[in-house]
Write a protein that holds these residues in place. Structure first.
Motif, PDB file in Angstrom:
ATOM      1  N   SER A  63       0.845  -1.193   0.000  1.00  0.00           N
ATOM      2  CA  SER A  63       0.000   0.000   0.000  1.00  0.00           C
ATOM      3  C   SER A  63       0.879   1.241   0.000  1.00  0.00           C
ATOM      4  O   SER A  63       1.978   1.246   0.541  1.00  0.00           O
ATOM      5  CB  SER A  63      -0.907   0.004   1.223  1.00  0.00           C
ATOM      6  OG  SER A  63      -1.564   1.233   1.360  1.00  0.00           O
ATOM      7  N   SER A  64       0.410   2.304  -0.634  1.00  0.00           N
ATOM      8  CA  SER A  64       1.162   3.562  -0.665  1.00  0.00           C
ATOM      9  C   SER A  64       0.542   4.617   0.243  1.00  0.00           C
ATOM     10  O   SER A  64       0.868   5.798   0.156  1.00  0.00           O
ATOM     11  CB  SER A  64       1.234   4.097  -2.103  1.00  0.00           C
ATOM     12  OG  SER A  64      -0.066   4.239  -2.654  1.00  0.00           O
ATOM     13  N   ASN A  66       1.002   5.087   3.408  1.00  0.00           N
ATOM     14  CA  ASN A  66       1.971   5.684   4.319  1.00  0.00           C
ATOM     15  C   ASN A  66       2.714   6.838   3.657  1.00  0.00           C
ATOM     16  O   ASN A  66       3.041   7.829   4.297  1.00  0.00           O
ATOM     17  CB  ASN A  66       2.966   4.620   4.795  1.00  0.00           C
ATOM     18  CG  ASN A  66       2.344   3.640   5.771  1.00  0.00           C
ATOM     19  OD1 ASN A  66       1.340   3.944   6.395  1.00  0.00           O
ATOM     20  ND2 ASN A  66       2.923   2.467   5.885  1.00  0.00           N
ATOM     21  N   LYS A  67       2.980   6.707   2.368  1.00  0.00           N
ATOM     22  CA  LYS A  67       3.669   7.783   1.646  1.00  0.00           C
ATOM     23  C   LYS A  67       2.819   9.047   1.639  1.00  0.00           C
ATOM     24  O   LYS A  67       3.327  10.154   1.860  1.00  0.00           O
ATOM     25  CB  LYS A  67       3.980   7.350   0.214  1.00  0.00           C
ATOM     26  CG  LYS A  67       4.730   8.409  -0.585  1.00  0.00           C
ATOM     27  CD  LYS A  67       4.841   8.028  -2.051  1.00  0.00           C
ATOM     28  CE  LYS A  67       5.735   6.835  -2.247  1.00  0.00           C
ATOM     29  NZ  LYS A  67       5.970   6.569  -3.705  1.00  0.00           N
ATOM     30  N   GLU A 113       0.521  12.532  -7.340  1.00  0.00           N
ATOM     31  CA  GLU A 113       0.681  11.077  -7.415  1.00  0.00           C
ATOM     32  C   GLU A 113      -0.645  10.373  -7.141  1.00  0.00           C
ATOM     33  O   GLU A 113      -1.468  10.840  -6.354  1.00  0.00           O
ATOM     34  CB  GLU A 113       1.736  10.610  -6.406  1.00  0.00           C
ATOM     35  CG  GLU A 113       2.076   9.141  -6.510  1.00  0.00           C
ATOM     36  CD  GLU A 113       3.298   8.764  -5.683  1.00  0.00           C
ATOM     37  OE1 GLU A 113       3.431   7.583  -5.323  1.00  0.00           O
ATOM     38  OE2 GLU A 113       4.125   9.655  -5.406  1.00  0.00           O
ATOM     39  N   TYR A 115      -2.375   7.138  -5.493  1.00  0.00           N
ATOM     40  CA  TYR A 115      -2.058   6.189  -4.434  1.00  0.00           C
ATOM     41  C   TYR A 115      -2.996   4.977  -4.526  1.00  0.00           C
ATOM     42  O   TYR A 115      -4.056   5.042  -5.157  1.00  0.00           O
ATOM     43  CB  TYR A 115      -2.181   6.851  -3.066  1.00  0.00           C
ATOM     44  CG  TYR A 115      -1.347   8.100  -2.929  1.00  0.00           C
ATOM     45  CD1 TYR A 115      -0.011   8.039  -2.592  1.00  0.00           C
ATOM     46  CD2 TYR A 115      -1.908   9.353  -3.182  1.00  0.00           C
ATOM     47  CE1 TYR A 115       0.761   9.187  -2.484  1.00  0.00           C
ATOM     48  CE2 TYR A 115      -1.145  10.513  -3.087  1.00  0.00           C
ATOM     49  CZ  TYR A 115       0.185  10.421  -2.729  1.00  0.00           C
ATOM     50  OH  TYR A 115       0.941  11.559  -2.635  1.00  0.00           O
ATOM     51  N   THR A 116      -2.602   3.891  -3.899  1.00  0.00           N
ATOM     52  CA  THR A 116      -3.406   2.671  -3.909  1.00  0.00           C
ATOM     53  C   THR A 116      -3.631   2.178  -2.490  1.00  0.00           C
ATOM     54  O   THR A 116      -2.797   2.381  -1.606  1.00  0.00           O
ATOM     55  CB  THR A 116      -2.718   1.554  -4.723  1.00  0.00           C
ATOM     56  OG1 THR A 116      -1.445   1.245  -4.128  1.00  0.00           O
ATOM     57  CG2 THR A 116      -2.521   1.988  -6.163  1.00  0.00           C
ATOM     58  N   SER A 121      -3.657  -5.316   2.653  1.00  0.00           N
ATOM     59  CA  SER A 121      -2.843  -4.548   3.588  1.00  0.00           C
ATOM     60  C   SER A 121      -3.627  -4.111   4.820  1.00  0.00           C
ATOM     61  O   SER A 121      -3.052  -3.564   5.757  1.00  0.00           O
ATOM     62  CB  SER A 121      -2.276  -3.313   2.891  1.00  0.00           C
ATOM     63  OG  SER A 121      -3.316  -2.427   2.518  1.00  0.00           O
ATOM     64  N   GLU A 208      -7.893   2.963  -6.069  1.00  0.00           N
ATOM     65  CA  GLU A 208      -6.960   3.993  -6.515  1.00  0.00           C
ATOM     66  C   GLU A 208      -7.546   5.349  -6.129  1.00  0.00           C
ATOM     67  O   GLU A 208      -8.739   5.588  -6.321  1.00  0.00           O
ATOM     68  CB  GLU A 208      -6.737   3.936  -8.020  1.00  0.00           C
ATOM     69  CG  GLU A 208      -5.917   2.745  -8.480  1.00  0.00           C
ATOM     70  CD  GLU A 208      -5.511   2.859  -9.935  1.00  0.00           C
ATOM     71  OE1 GLU A 208      -6.110   3.693 -10.658  1.00  0.00           O
ATOM     72  OE2 GLU A 208      -4.614   2.115 -10.361  1.00  0.00           O
TER      73      GLU A 208
END
Length: 518
Positions: A63-64, A66-67, A113, A115-116, A121, A208
């Motif tokens: 998973s993104s 956290n970014k 960006e 994210y997903t 997760s 997404e």
């Protein structure tokens, strides 16, 4: 009257019927038990199958989220730094304008960006109810745990029998169906009902999304782009939802800091959605605004009257079209206490839970007041140093003028700098002086706004056929644009042909400098 013979005949018939009924009842019970056992074995094998696949897919579906959260926390930290900076600089100063430019860069990284998130997760949770005959399917709900916030995103749909079973693939263990005289659809429905009741991951979800800034202080908007639910074991899509069918969610970071970048001043809630292509494009050019003088003023009336045409309520029931009505961001927030509590915490609508940032990275926390990045450091200064060449002892007689430097230094990122300059090397009363140049680079931080301790590495050359390498550090003290400097270093001296100089050619230097910074 019934004769005795007829009565006996009737009694025998009743006894025969009773024996037959008992036999049939016994056979029916055995058949039901066998069938139930067979169904339980199907449930158990599918339970193991779905669970096993879900566990195995965790590492393959990162998973993104956290970014995105880290970028949000970085934005909020910079906003807190800007508010603290205004205690020492005018809000229209170059220093504050530089920070606001960095703020817009941070927003650009966040919004630029896609994210997903997925159920493997744990950021999405899928739940299903029992089979509904009227809908010929199962009601399915997807909940989110994004950014540690419950209910930021929610979706409800129907997984039809045709899509879940026919297209998704037959369940395990149905091959022996005929031997038990069962019905494939009834058996499949019973198995799926049992798996949903046990919260088995029959369906996996993938989302997404984009994250964009909201219209009010420390508000952010989650914009779902697409959602897919698929059979976990076969990966075949069962439900697909496009952006038009997905509700947005809004959340806040606390404390709410009313700091706006230059682009925010012309950025309404509708224009913000241009970042993900959901507006008419009227305000696309506004994000390139570079004005700074009015950058800290709230859009006030304009933002108050602006409403997002595509705004929908999020899962917690709060509207995502909140607007900014605060005036200047600086003194008002400081007086009201906003920006002075430790730790950023998010909230979705009325939800009180949220992700806590590092304590000491926000508002007026002690650590944040004490330590911060250099904020686009640029400096021009003259430095003078003296050399100590006698390694066996220290005497004031060992001190002599060594080098006068003209330094240019520039920031690189938040904590690093690079630079260079010209040098005049004093070789002694009866010797010719040397002229040279140098390049340097290092790292520094800002303490209590006015102090910048640093370490650096320097390489130099001069007309005396000397090459030098120095490792040292120092402390800058700034008063507005005035810069005072103290420094020390250890230096290695080499001949121009690459051979080491004579013993004792290595030396220490101590110096001070005076210049300007902006």
């Amino acid at each position: 009257m019934i004769s005795e013979q007829e009565q006996k005949l009737l009694a025998d018939q009743r006894a025969g019927i009773t024996r037959t009924d008992r036999k049939r009842a016994k056979e029916d019970k055995a058949r039901r038990e066998t069938y139930a056992g067979w169904e339980n074995s199907i449930i158990a094998s599918n339970y193991k199958q779905f669970k096993g696949v879900a566990e195995g897919e965790k590492s393959r579906h990162p998973s993104s989220g956290n970014k995105a959260l880290e970028r949000i926390q970085r934005i909020e930290k910079l906003k807190a730094d800007i508010l603290r900076f205004e205690r020492y600089y005018d809000e229209d100063s170059e220093e504050v304008a530089s920070l606001l430019s960095s703020l817009e860069e941070y927003y650009g990284e966040l919004e630029g960006e896609t994210y997903t998130a997925n159920s493997f997760s744990g950021e999405l949770i899928v739940r299903g109810l029992d089979y509904n005959a009227a809908r010929d399917g199962w009601s399915v709900t997807v909940y989110s745990e994004l950014f540690g916030l419950a209910g930021l995103f929610k979706f409800g749909g129907v997984a039809g029998y045709k899509d879940l079973i026919k297209k998704g693939g037959a369940l395990q263990g149905l091959q022996g169906l005929q031997a038990f005289g069962g019905n494939e659809k009834d058996t499949s429905i019973h198995v799926i009902d049992s798996l949903f009741a046990r919260t088995v991951p029959v369906l996996s979800a993938s989302l997404e999304y984009r994250v964009i800034r909201g219209a009010t202080a420390s508000q952010y908007r989650l914009v779902p782009l697409s959602l897919t639910l698929a059979r976990t074991d076969s990966f075949k899509a069962v439900i697909s939802a496009a952006r038009a069918n997905l509700a947005q969610g809004t959340f806040f970071m606390t404390p709410q800091l009313a700091v706006y970048s230059p682009a925010d001043m012309a950025l309404s809630a509708e224009a913000a959605l241009n970042a993900v292509g959901n507006a008419d494009g009227r305000n696309k050019g506004s994000s390139a605004s570079t004005g700074t003088k009015s950058s800290r003023k709230s859009s006030g009336k304009d933002s108050k009257d602006t409403k997002d045409a595509n705004d929908t309520k999020d899962a917690s029931g709060t509207s995502g079209s909140g607007t900014s009505g605060s005036g200047k961001s600086s003194s008002k927030n400081k007086k009201s206490g906003k920006g002075s509590s430790g730790g950023n915490k998010g909230s979705a609508g009325d939800s009180g839970g949220g992700p806590a940032a590092d304590s000491g990275r926000t508002g007026g926390s002690f650590t944040g007041m004490m330590l911060s990045p250099q904020k686009k450091r640029r400096a021009l200064l003259f430095t003078v140093d003296t050399a100590v060449r006698d390694a066996d002892g220290f005497d004031t007689a060992d001190l002599d003028l060594n080098t006068v430097k003209l330094n240019f230094e520039f920031a690189n990122k938040d904590y690093f700098f690079y630079g260079g300059g010209l040098t005049w090397r004093y070789a002694g009363r009866n010797r010719e002086s040397f002229y040279g140049a140098f390049v340097n680079g290092g790292a520094n931080i800002t303490l209590f706004r006015n102090f910048r301790p640093y370490v650096q590495l320097e390489a130099s050359a001069n007309t005396g056929a000397e090459l030098g390498l120095g490792l040292g550090g120092g402390l800058d003290f700034t008063i507005k644009h005035l810069l005072l400097n103290l420094n020390a270093a250890y230096n290695w001296c080499f001949d121009a042909d690459g051979k080491a100089g004579n013993k004792g050619s290595n030396f220490a230097t101590f110096g001070f400098g005076l210049g300007f910074t902006w």
